[in-house]
Every structure is written in C-alpha cells, then in structure tokens.
Design an enzyme around this catalytic site. Structure first.
Site, mmCIF file in Angstrom:
data_model
loop_
_atom_site.group_PDB
_atom_site.id
_atom_site.type_symbol
_atom_site.label_atom_id
_atom_site.label_comp_id
_atom_site.label_asym_id
_atom_site.label_seq_id
_atom_site.Cartn_x
_atom_site.Cartn_y
_atom_site.Cartn_z
ATOM 1 N N HIS A 156 24.681 38.173 36.304
ATOM 2 C CA HIS A 156 25.634 37.832 37.727
ATOM 3 C C HIS A 156 25.186 38.426 38.950
ATOM 4 O O HIS A 156 24.837 39.620 38.882
ATOM 5 C CB HIS A 156 27.038 38.385 37.291
ATOM 6 C CG HIS A 156 27.924 38.090 38.226
ATOM 7 N ND1 HIS A 156 28.690 37.014 38.359
ATOM 8 C CD2 HIS A 156 28.435 38.902 39.446
ATOM 9 C CE1 HIS A 156 29.370 36.860 39.501
ATOM 10 N NE2 HIS A 156 29.302 38.183 40.023
ATOM 11 N N ASP B 86 42.962 35.609 35.406
ATOM 12 C CA ASP B 86 42.158 35.908 36.545
ATOM 13 C C ASP B 86 42.017 34.831 37.648
ATOM 14 O O ASP B 86 41.982 35.329 39.041
ATOM 15 C CB ASP B 86 40.631 36.214 36.193
ATOM 16 C CG ASP B 86 39.585 36.370 37.213
ATOM 17 O OD1 ASP B 86 39.697 37.359 38.031
ATOM 18 O OD2 ASP B 86 38.763 35.417 37.778
ATOM 19 N N ARG C 214 45.239 37.483 45.455
ATOM 20 C CA ARG C 214 44.354 38.754 46.007
ATOM 21 C C ARG C 214 43.716 37.981 47.376
ATOM 22 O O ARG C 214 43.846 38.534 48.477
ATOM 23 C CB ARG C 214 43.314 39.198 45.224
ATOM 24 C CG ARG C 214 43.981 39.983 44.073
ATOM 25 C CD ARG C 214 42.750 40.420 42.909
ATOM 26 N NE ARG C 214 41.686 41.089 43.800
ATOM 27 C CZ ARG C 214 40.532 40.781 43.179
ATOM 28 N NH1 ARG C 214 40.380 40.336 42.259
ATOM 29 N NH2 ARG C 214 39.458 41.501 43.893
ATOM 30 N N SER D 126 37.738 41.313 37.421
ATOM 31 C CA SER D 126 37.672 39.825 37.665
ATOM 32 C C SER D 126 36.180 39.152 37.285
ATOM 33 O O SER D 126 36.123 38.312 36.397
ATOM 34 C CB SER D 126 37.740 39.552 39.162
ATOM 35 O OG SER D 126 37.541 38.129 39.351
ATOM 36 N N LYS E 71 35.215 37.058 33.172
ATOM 37 C CA LYS E 71 34.709 35.702 33.043
ATOM 38 C C LYS E 71 33.548 35.803 32.361
ATOM 39 O O LYS E 71 33.268 35.136 31.636
ATOM 40 C CB LYS E 71 34.665 35.293 34.604
ATOM 41 C CG LYS E 71 35.901 34.509 35.032
ATOM 42 C CD LYS E 71 35.763 34.151 36.479
ATOM 43 C CE LYS E 71 35.681 35.256 37.195
ATOM 44 N NZ LYS E 71 35.632 34.704 38.734
#
Lengths: 429, 429
Positions: free
Chosen positions: B82, B161, B168, B183, B187
C-alpha cells in the site's frame, strides 16, 4: 468561506477571524453548515479554546442570529442577574421583586431545570395560575407596571444558541467555558438589560466544582458583557451546601415568600441582599442614598413582598393561593448528635430530583410538591434521633432511592470540626 | 453503553476500552450513533490521539463491520503493497506483475485519485477494455490464473470505514495518524493478504510532509498489521520530487510498460525492485534463492512483462492496444542552463490535476491522456531554451493555469548545489 478551513484553523490551535465566526454561525443558523461540521468545530473549541476577542465575536454572532429586546424607553434603568445554577437556588424569586421595590427594572428571562439543579420557571409554575410564556408586548407591559418580569425566552432570541446548545448536549461538548459563556451571554444580551450581575456558583452542587474554573467562567462572561456595553459584575458564591432549608419547586416558593416577608434562612437573605445591591449599583443607583431604598430595608418594610404580589398577579398567578403539597413524606433521622460539619449540595439535589422535583428529559413534567426539607444546616447542632431531612414525594416508591442519594451527604461532628465558609467568595468586575 | 460517555472519555484524554470501541463502531455502522456524535469523537481522537491498543482495536472493529476475503487456499503465499500516495506514483503497475512473476500472489485492492495524487484504477482504466470492478469470485479467478489482481474494493469490505471516511472528509478530521492508519489497515486486512509492505511517502508531494509524521504513521500501521497476524513492513520513500518522468494516467501506464520491458526511469525501477523484494520476503520467499526469481531479473528477462499482459487480459484489457493520447500539448522551455537541483512534486501534481489528469469531486471523470512529461529530473543537466516540461491536455484552455502551477517548481543551478537524496529513506518492521 469554507467550513472545513474554519474547523482546521481551530483544530490546529489558531484564532478564528471575526469574518470566519460571523460566517460559520450565520451559515449554521441557515442550515448551510451541517450538524456534524458544527460538532467537530465545537469539539475543537472545547479542546483548543477561544480567546477574549473570539468569544466576544462568537457571542455577537449568536446575538445577531435573532431579535434583541430594547427596554431603553422604560422610566427606570434595567438590571438583571444570571445564576449558573445550584441546589436550593431560589434567589431569583425574592431578588427580582426586591430590586424592583428599590427602583430598578428587572427583565429576567429564565429557564427550566434539567438534572439536579432546579429551574426558576418550574418553581414559579407551582403558583396557581402563573404563566411563564409571554409575548414581547406582554413582557413589556408587566415590567412597565411592576418593575420586573420573569418569563421564558422566546424562540426569536439567539436561535443559533438554541440549536447549538441542543447539539452540544448530545456531542459531549457542553462543559466548555467559551461555549458556556457565549451561550449564557448571547441570551442575556438579547434580553436587552443595561446591567448584569452574574452569580457564579462553585462547589459540589454547582456546574463548576473548583474555584479556578468558576473564576475563569466568571472572567470570560464579565468580559463579554463589558465588551458589549452591558455593565457586568460577577460574584463567586458557595455551592458546597444547598441554599436555604428547602429544595423543590413549591417548597422553594414558600421559602422565598418567607424571605420577602422579612424572615427566612440567613443565607438566602444574605445572598438576596448582596446580589440586589450589586444589581442596583450596576444600574447606576446607590442603595440607601438619593431616595434609592436599600434591599435589606425593602425586605423588612413589606415593599419587596408587595412587589412580589404585583409581579405574580401580573402574570396570572394568585400569590395568596395555597401552594401544591406532595401527597407523601418520609423523615430521615440524625444518626448521631453533634454539629453539622458538611452537607453535600449535589447529593441533596440528586435526592430532590429522584423525589420528582426535577426532570430526566426535557419533555418530562415536574412534581411541584416534591423535594427535601433540611432540618439542620452546616454549623447547626442536632441530636441523634431528631429529624435531619424530610423527603416529600407524590409516590412512596421514590423514597428509597432518594434516601440512598442522601447517604453520607451530611457529616455530624464536634463543634471545632466545623469551619464557617463565606457565602460570597469573590467579586469580579 | 452511552456514546456521550465515550466522547467525553476521549475528550478528557482517556483511553477507550475495547468494549467502548467495538460498541461505537458497531452502533455507528447500524446508524445508532449520529454523524454529529461520530464527528465530535473523531475530532477528540484527532486532538488527543489513540494508543497502540486503541488503534488496533479500532481497526479490528472496522474490519468486523464487513466481510473479510480469504486467499489462504491459493497455492502461493499472498503479499500486497500500500502506498500513501504521491505524484507519478505508478509503482503498483510494474510491481504487481513483477511479484507475481517471482512466485507470490498479489491481491491488490486499489482506489481512485482525488486531488493532486493519481489513483491506480484511473491509470489502468486508460487501457482499452480494462475493468476495475470485479466480483469476489472474479477476483479469485484472476489471482488464481495470473498471480495478481488489481481491482476496486467492494462495498462489503469495512463499510464502517467507508462511512467514517466520508464523514472525516467534511469535518476537518482527515489528517489524524490513528484514524488514517485504521482506515488503511482495515481495508488491507479485509482484503485477506498474508503479508503487507507499506510505501509511506514523505515530502512536498506526499500526504506526510515531514519525516517524523511519516515515521509515526508507518510505525502505527506496521504495529496494526503485526497485531493482526499480517507480516507488515514499511519503507519511508522520498516524495519531494515526482517518481519517474511522466505524471498522468495513460502517460504513467506507458512508463510502467517501459519498466516492465527492462527500461524506464532509474527511480521507478529502483523502487519497484526494492518493494518487490520486501513483498516477497514478507511472504516468506527469498528473492534469488530456492527457485524464487529476483525482481530485477524478472524485469530483465521478460517474465514480469508477460505477467503484466496476462493480468491486463484477465480483466478485459488489451495490453497491446494503443493508449489514449491528449489532443493538445504545450512545451515549457528551460529558462536557464545548469543542473536541476529541485523539482517540486506537489507543484507537478497540481499541474497534472489542472490539465485534467485528476478530479476535483468524486463524481468527476478524468482525462486519460492529460498530464506532464518531465524532461529533466533532479541531478540532470539542462540547457536554456530546451524543453523542461511538456504539458498534455484535451483543451488548450487548461495550459495557462497548469503552467502557473509549475512556476518556481524547478530550480536550476550549479552542479555543486545539487545533493543527491536517497529514494528509500528508512525501513520499519
């Protein structure tokens, strides 16, 4: 203007500009700023604070969200008092007619109780016929005729505050000194008083438990008032113990009438006189000089009581009608002999609330007769087996939980274990 | 459980209990906690933080709000990467097929771009026929057949989320390290990978502008991954300058294909190889040993390119079809001669965004051909009057504002004014 930018500015510890404050309050009132955005901003304010200029502008913006009353055409100067709330705090009841009897006019917008502290309107509504809701014209008529008026604030005064308060209530953002100050002061400025005396309570039964927080709240509100041309003074007063000997709606009205008749508990008399003198002085009058009666004299000579009767009648009430009484009562006896060294205001307030004097939710009704009678106050001597408290309620099922609230509320000891505490702790101007 | 009590606990600097966290995330997902309450809590978390146990449990609760994929029955170990997002960051494109070519399986759920950083799915969608949305069964088929899959996350993964992120976004509570970490990690854990490498960008074009914040974010995410049994490693990598020489959707696909063909810019190759080795190692494979091919070898020998073609074809794309090109272009010339000492990633990203490569709102379409070609990278020599940037867009009106964004983006100076900076700054495990 962008609400996210405003939230971020406060979140990051910055100062909001006057334009940002005006815009965010206006847009929130118009429904253009969402509840979740306002609650994030409220939490950022809670944690990062607001300085004097920001709080003053925030108050101004809430004030600007609605109408502002104007009593400058009255023949008398206007002056008002706001209390941050306490247990047994019936002071508005003797105070308003006393100040009216001494020559000032008191436009007092009050609220209802929620939680362990009672509300002035709930107390007065125990008087048969008395009405809390007046139109602006009715309010003007009552104050012109009697020198005082005690009524509910109309929906047109500081509507932004009404909406923001409901939001803060469900988002854990109530106990913020800048937000509390702006909330109180926007309503007091909207009511159009020329002078204001704040009774900021400190102690177990008060919203502010410690002196530093109470002083900070008082300082913030006094500054807002003076920044807006209202002569504002604050007294910090003791709320470790309840005020007077009765806690509950009709019970407190009866005690207020005792004080107005020249008797009543010493602490209620002392605070009424102290606040009345401050209110008159803030309004530009000098108690005891130039034909202005001293409040202590007005209580003694019957003029305050006369003023009370006029005021109650002007709002539809019968000041001579019997007050509601609770159907049931239970006596709690003193477990030991000695001097009362401590009597916890919060616990007494909680007991009264459990007896039915207060409400859990806004839509609940209160019991007019419910409450607690205190047979001994701090510094007074009591003998084991004598009544310490009398509990009053409409249903006997309420007594056990109320008595539980009172467990440990009262310490009885030797005379030298008691230290008298001043009722008026400090004064800020 | 009472949400106001939970908000107050965090507001006052306390630690939330596992039960409180589970309850508040669950109740929010069910709609029992209001948006304005969650935003107040998010702001309290923003300002007062969460410790390792709280963040880990918060992630767990968001994970529990939806389904969790399971690839443990694949014949290969799973591993994923990621990136926190940067300018010119097309690394997922060469990386996924390279790792697949070396023997691991990559279940990569990606997102679309918003703001100045591009999105992997937007880039791949410039390939004629390629589809981002797959069912779970299709996803399983593609990864089984090709060793990799890059697709959009389904609505069933971490729905809490999804809702919290949208909240947010409008309440100024995005840039919170605990909330960002939870968050991302909810995922990534939901996607069912066995190992995870985080590419945490730091610099002008990154979400995290300074090394301390980037390190803090990396540490928090690595801890969450390891707390949940996913072998997690983070590289902190430079994002002061854009990655590669092309910024834009189809432009970056073309550059990725160059890298997969054994060429391409040195920085893109270096980062692809570094991340691929980490991904393989985290999956329990040793690059260059035991029949596991080294990623650099896979880029050289054509196996990564072959894997790319399979992966694109499996999702409906034609890897050999010509890529979309922008209708218009404009060249920006170097104003002076010398060595490029600085090239600002944020400004280049902003220019690409203004050219149409990105979107302002979620519902906007992107231009596949739009973007910026960089003719000189930091450390390279350039002569006055030669092309410095080529801008690509579908409409000529876009060029002026894009060129404005690039003003001052590039410093050209003497050779000794340039200090080479490492691409991989640090590694956390």
């Amino acid at each position: 203007m962008d609400v996210i930018e405003i939230i971020r500015a406060k979140r990051d510890g910055g100062e909001l500009t006057p334009d940002q404050i005006d815009w965010v309050i206006g847009a929130y009132t118009r429904g253009e700023v969402a509840e979740e955005q306002m609650s994030a901003l409220a939490m950022a304010i809670f944690l990062n604070g607001m300085n004097r200029a920001e709080v003053s502008r925030w108050t101004e913006a809430m004030l600007a969200s609605g109408e502002r009353l104007d009593f400058t055409d009255l023949s008398r100067p206007t002056t008002d008092k706001h209390s941050t709330g306490g247990v047994g705090d019936k002071i508005t009841l003797p105070l308003t007619p006393t100040v009216a009897a001494c020559g000032a006019a008191v436009p007092q917008l009050s609220g209802r109780g929620l939680g362990h502290t009672g509300g002035t309107l709930d107390k007065l509504e125990s008087i048969p016929g008395w009405r809390a809701s007046l139109t602006t014209e009715e309010m003007r008529g009552v104050i012109t005729d009697t020198g005082g008026v005690i009524c509910a604030a109309g929906a047109g005064l500081a509507p932004a505050d009404r909406r923001l308060y409901a939001l803060r209530d469900v988002t854990g953002t109530v106990e913020s000194i800048p937000l509390i100050s702006a909330s109180i002061m926007s309503k007091k400025l909207a009511e159009g008083t020329g002078a204001l005396v704040l009774d900021v309570k400190v102690g177990s039964g008060a919203f502010m438990k410690d002196l530093d927080s109470a002083r900070d709240l008082a300082r913030t509100m006094v500054d807002i008032g003076n920044d807006h041309g209202v002569r504002t003074v604050a007294l910090l007063t003791d709320m470790e113990s309840p005020l007077g000997r009765r806690v509950g709606n009709a019970l407190e009205v009866a005690e207020a009438v005792e004080v107005l008749s020249g008797g009543g508990p010493a602490d209620v008399v002392e605070l009424t006189v102290a606040l009345a003198r401050e209110m008159l002085t803030a309004a530009g009058l000098t108690p005891g000089e130039d034909g202005v009666k001293d409040p202590a004299e007005a209580l003694r000579d019957g003029s305050a009581l006369e003023s009370w009767k006029n005021l109650i009648r002007a709002q539809g009430g019968d000041p001579d009608a019997p007050l509601p009484e609770a159907a049931e009562s239970r006596v709690v006896l003193a477990p030991t002999s000695g001097v009362v060294t401590r009597l916890d205001a919060y616990q007494v307030g909680l007991a009264a609330w459990r007896l039915g004097a207060g409400r859990a939710r806004k839509e609940d009704a209160v019991s007019f007769g419910a409450g607690v009678t205190l047979h001994a106050k701090p510094g007074e001597r009591i003998t084991a087996g004598e009544p310490l408290f009398t509990l009053h309620a409409d249903e006997t099922e309420r007594f056990d939980r109320a008595a539980e609230a009172l467990e440990g509320a009262c310490d009885i000891g030797a005379e030298d274990e008691w230290t008298p505490a001043p009722l008026v702790i400090d004064r800020l101007a």
